[in-house]
Write an enzyme that holds these catalytic residues in place. Structure first.
Site, PDB file in Angstrom:
ATOM      1  N   ASP A 372       0.844  -1.188   0.000  1.00  0.00           N
ATOM      2  CA  ASP A 372       0.000   0.000   0.000  1.00  0.00           C
ATOM      3  C   ASP A 372       0.874   1.229   0.000  1.00  0.00           C
ATOM      4  O   ASP A 372       2.072   1.173   0.249  1.00  0.00           O
ATOM      5  CB  ASP A 372      -0.937   0.020   1.212  1.00  0.00           C
ATOM      6  N   GLY A 376      -3.411   4.127  -2.446  1.00  0.00           N
ATOM      7  CA  GLY A 376      -4.243   2.940  -2.523  1.00  0.00           C
ATOM      8  C   GLY A 376      -3.515   1.684  -2.099  1.00  0.00           C
ATOM      9  O   GLY A 376      -2.295   1.685  -1.908  1.00  0.00           O
ATOM     10  N   ASP A 488       7.316  10.249  -9.359  1.00  0.00           N
ATOM     11  CA  ASP A 488       7.353   9.496  -8.097  1.00  0.00           C
ATOM     12  C   ASP A 488       8.312   8.311  -8.239  1.00  0.00           C
ATOM     13  O   ASP A 488       7.971   7.173  -7.919  1.00  0.00           O
ATOM     14  CB  ASP A 488       5.955   9.022  -7.712  1.00  0.00           C
TER      15      ASP A 488
END
Length: 650
Positions: A372, A376, A488
């Site tokens: 996780d 999400g 990211d």
């Protein structure tokens, strides 16, 4: 009031029917270009407007040569066979030989539009291959001054060790291909065949037989039947085929029964036509009446709702970013709920129902949780067709999450690269929950192997770590060439298969990067420890922001340390600060993972120092002095050549 309403009603009916009349005439035309003749639906182009075919199936004609462009690659159309629904084409850039002058691109087909014809295989072309360790027969090598000398391989891509680029092209499978490069060049020029998969909708045989022409409904994303009398049908039922002559069906009954009952049939059709026309007019009147009532009610209700919302906003409302920092790159998508539910794909990705994904994950069983993050939880699942998948379940279904959800679907569905995770599909944006379905990558993340649950496996020797770095850089360089910033980049988003092949994942924060600007102004987002400091301070996101994050990944690969660790000394909590400090003090031994043999092997020491130096360049505070991702990739490949020489001894 009555006259105005009647006028509006007549204008509405006129404008409703008029476009269909024009579209019928336009779509009655066929595409002709050189040897390619009489091509109609599902293609469009030249005299055929976009409403006559599938948007991505546009044909062009230049110097009597037909062409088509798909996924930014131009092809020459060699044959179109509507009866078999096949299209044969060859790449324009390879018609003059195996060394194109343009930028190298893979042959990528939309799986929702095409499937490869029988008997075709993939041919992999590798360019810029300078490694003496790559064992390839001389007759499979070729000279290419533009992109660097290379070699060919029949079958799937075999990796990029010692090579700069690769291109996959489908060719007719034949044992003779292995004879040599010239034979393979001929096979590429002969082209390959695909079969199109287009929803013909109401454009069946009855449409053409009744005098109609086939077109495409851009909203429903399916075929539609346009008729000469202006009536169009999106259904293939016999009741909706085209009609003419005051409502009489184009189909005329044959035999004596038709002769004796012809006049009665015409009367019946006229009566039916009048009834249908009256019902349509009545429906329009009722629709206008309901619209007016609804609009009047909204004027009274809206102020109250607005004041109530301002007084007590819902707890799930997204935080709004000032317009100064909001990116204008992500477009709005005006698809309705019915549009999505009627279609089978969404930005080219397969649509799944919530129920089938709930079943695939055993009702999102916590024991099947793979990981996780801030957006999400990911669960392991098995689809009914046997595919093992990773299902990402977004935490919230609010505006912010929907934007992120749509962003990730759009980006992933149009990218094809061996080091990017594949997106199988998603749920509708209107589903009770937002779910993304990816290919399942079984060997965890790089973070797991460096400092997580698999850190003591001993499988990440220096050669494997360099391979991970090269393949990750290759994926990011590819994204940047597609004008996409990942935003990211971190070891938790770098997945590994059982052969330790890299699959870069999680594009939820990605941004499409416009060609005419140098940066995107947006509020900083990302993971602590990886965020570009200049991006954090100036709100300017660029490709160099990914370079900084990748620099942190490089340091993780040689140190096996986490990007952020509050248990370390205050000045060393942030790994990038710790790395810069140790490199500047020539104390690299305090940073590097001792299991790599940094202190006892001079060659290993030399290579790790090269990686550390490259990481140092990536971690510079000012983005202008950082290298580009292509430069990083090239530097890593140079270091990788040295690893190949000693890899067997490690």
């Amino acid at each position: 009031m009555t006259n105005n309403f009647s006028t509006s009603l007549l204008l509405t009916i006129f404008f409703y029917i008029s476009p269909s009349l024009s579209t019928y005439k336009d779509c009655s035309l066929v595409f002709n270009c050189g040897k390619i003749a009489d091509v109609g639906f599902p293609f469009w182009g030249e005299d055929r407007p976009p409403s006559c075919g599938v948007p991505k199936l546009k044909l062009t004609c230049k110097d009597n040569i037909a062409g088509i462009e798909m996924m930014q690659v131009k092809y020459r159309v060699l044959q179109v066979d509507p009866s078999k629904k096949t299209l044969k084409m060859a790449r324009d850039d390879y018609l003059d030989g195996i060394c194109p002058e343009t930028r190298l691109k893979n042959t990528t087909l939309n799986p929702n539009l095409f499937e490869m014809g029988d008997g075709y295989v993939n041919l992999t072309l590798l360019y810029g291959c300078n490694s003496p360790l790559m064992v390839v027969p001389d007759h499979l090598r070729f000279s290419c001054p533009v992109h660097g000398d290379g070699c060919v391989n029949l079958g799937e891509e075999m990796g990029l060790w010692g090579c700069k680029d690769s291109v996959v092209v489908p060719v007719r499978g034949d044992e003779g291909l292995l004879v040599g490069v010239s034979k393979m060049e001929e096979a590429i020029k002969e082209g390959f065949e695909v079969k199109w998969k287009v929803d013909s909708g109401g454009c069946g045989g009855e449409c053409v037989e009744s005098g109609g022409v086939c077109g495409y409904d851009l909203k429903l994303r399916r075929g539609i039947c346009f008729c000469e009398n202006g009536v169009s049908s999106s259904s293939s039922s016999s009741a909706d085929v085209c009609r003419k002559d005051g409502g009489a069906s184009v189909h005329q009954a044959s035999g004596s029964a038709a002769k004796t009952g012809g006049s009665e049939s015409k009367k019946k059709h006229i009566i039916i036509g009048l009834c249908v026309g009256g019902a349509t007019a009545l429906g329009l009147c009722l629709g206008c009446f309901v619209f007016c009532i609804t609009r009047r009610n909204k004027k009274h209700v809206h102020p109250k709702l607005k004041s109530k919302d301002l007084a007590s906003p819902p707890s799930t409302a997204p935080i709004l970013i000032p317009s100064t920092f909001r990116s204008n790159i992500i477009p709005s998508y005006p698809y309705s709920r019915s549009d999505l539910e009627n279609g089978s794909s969404y930005f080219g990705a397969q649509l799944f129902t919530y129920d089938e994904l709930e079943e695939a994950t055993h009702n999102f069983d916590p024991s099947k949780e793979l990981g996780d993050g801030g957006y999400g939880t990911v669960y392991f699942g098995t689809l009914k067709d046997g595919r093992m998948v990773a299902v990402k379940r977004l935490y919230e279904n609010n505006y912010k999450r929907v934007e992120q959800f749509m962003n990730e679907v759009e980006i992933l569905s149009r990218l094809q690269h061996p080091n990017l995770v594949k997106l199988y599909g998603c749920t509708s944006r209107h589903s009770r929950e937002l779910l993304l379905v990816y290919e399942y990558i079984p060997n965890g993340t790089v973070a797991d192997h460096l400092h997580g649950k698999q850190a003591n496996s001993g499988q990440l020797n220096l050669a494997v770590r360099l391979k991970i770095a090269i393949e990750t850089a290759n994926a990011l360089a590819y994204l940047h060439r597609q004008d996409i910033i990942h935003r990211d980049v971190k070891t938790n988003n770098i997945l590994l298969d059982n052969n330790f092949k890299v699959k870069v994942a999680d594009f939820g924060l990605s941004r499409l990067f416009p060609l005419d600007v140098t940066h995107v102004s947006t509020a900083p987002q990302g993971t602590p420890g990886y965020v570009d400091p200049e991006y954090y301070q100036c709100y300017q996101l660029t490709c160099k922001s990914d370079v900084y994050s990748f620099g942190v990944v490089l340091i993780e690969l040689i140190s096996s340390l986490q990007a952020v660790d509050i248990n370390r000394n205050r000045n060393d909590i942030n790994l990038s600060n710790m790395a810069i400090d140790r490199i500047q003090k020539h104390s690299l031994g305090d940073l590097v993972d001792p299991d790599l043999g940094f202190e006892r092997d001079y060659v290993v020491r030399s290579m790790i120092m090269s990686v550390a130096e490259l990481g140092y360049r990536c971690l510079q505070q000012t983005r202008d002095v950082r290298p580009s991702m292509d430069e990083v990739l090239q530097a890593l490949r140079e270091i990788g050549k040295e690893v190949l020489d000693i890899g067997n001894d490690m």
